[in-house]
Motif scaffolding. Structure first.
Motif, short mmCIF file in Angstrom:
data_model
loop_
_atom_site.label_atom_id
_atom_site.label_comp_id
_atom_site.label_asym_id
_atom_site.label_seq_id
_atom_site.Cartn_x
_atom_site.Cartn_y
_atom_site.Cartn_z
N MET A 159 51.23 119.53 126.71
CA MET A 159 51.40 120.80 126.05
C MET A 159 50.12 121.59 126.25
N ARG A 160 50.27 122.89 126.34
CA ARG A 160 49.10 123.73 126.45
C ARG A 160 49.32 125.02 125.68
N GLY A 161 48.21 125.71 125.43
CA GLY A 161 48.28 126.96 124.69
C GLY A 161 46.93 127.64 124.72
N ARG A 162 46.76 128.62 123.84
CA ARG A 162 45.49 129.34 123.72
C ARG A 162 45.02 129.32 122.27
N ARG A 163 43.72 129.19 122.09
CA ARG A 163 43.14 129.26 120.75
C ARG A 163 43.07 130.72 120.32
N GLU A 164 42.74 130.93 119.04
CA GLU A 164 42.58 132.29 118.52
C GLU A 164 41.54 133.05 119.33
N SER A 165 40.52 132.35 119.83
CA SER A 165 39.45 132.97 120.61
C SER A 165 39.90 133.33 122.02
N ARG A 172 56.75 112.37 124.11
CA ARG A 172 57.92 113.08 124.64
C ARG A 172 58.88 113.50 123.54
N ASP A 173 59.14 112.62 122.57
CA ASP A 173 60.08 112.95 121.49
C ASP A 173 59.60 114.15 120.68
N ILE A 174 58.29 114.23 120.43
CA ILE A 174 57.74 115.37 119.70
C ILE A 174 57.89 116.64 120.53
N ALA A 175 57.63 116.54 121.82
CA ALA A 175 57.77 117.70 122.70
C ALA A 175 59.21 118.20 122.70
N ARG A 186 57.50 118.50 132.96
CA ARG A 186 56.43 117.69 132.36
C ARG A 186 55.42 118.53 131.59
N LEU A 187 55.75 119.81 131.32
CA LEU A 187 54.79 120.67 130.64
C LEU A 187 55.50 121.67 129.74
N ILE A 188 55.09 121.68 128.46
CA ILE A 188 55.60 122.69 127.53
C ILE A 188 54.43 123.57 127.10
N HIS A 189 54.76 124.73 126.57
CA HIS A 189 53.75 125.69 126.13
C HIS A 189 54.04 126.08 124.69
#
Length: 104
Positions: free
Chosen positions: A1-7, A17-20, A35-38
């Motif tokens: 999983m990937r994303g961006r912080r507030e900064s 995988r189950d959590i994703a 193989r990648l979620i956002h």
């Protein structure tokens, strides 16, 4: 999983995988490839989304609410997803704590 912080800085982490799958099903993440979620929301955007969706009305008592409650508590495996979070007043949120609501 990937994303961006507030900064604005990027981050990534490996999750089960189950959590994703649950995050995607419950509307908190999108699939970039198999193989990648956002993650779709920052913490502040997510909080605002829930409060506005519920019109700042406590899910439990109907008064003004300004906190977010996890219906199925995080301590019991609940996720921070739109399906699992509701607006709550401080009193109801503290009273409920990490218990399950009667209707579950």
């Amino acid at each position: 999983m990937r994303g961006r912080r507030e900064s604005g800085k990027r981050w990534h982490t490996e999750i089960d995988r189950d959590i994703a799958v649950r995050m995607v099903q419950e509307g908190a993440a999108g699939i970039l490839h198999p193989r990648l979620i956002h993650k779709l929301y920052t913490k502040s955007d997510f909080r605002l989304l829930i409060l506005q969706r519920d019109n700042y009305v406590c899910h439990y008592c109907g008064r003004f609410g300004d906190t977010i409650d996890h219906v199925f508590p995080k301590s019991k495996g609940g996720l921070s997803t739109p399906d699992n979070c509701v607006c709550a007043c401080s009193a109801c949120n503290l009273k409920k704590a990490d218990t399950l609501p009667d209707y579950l």
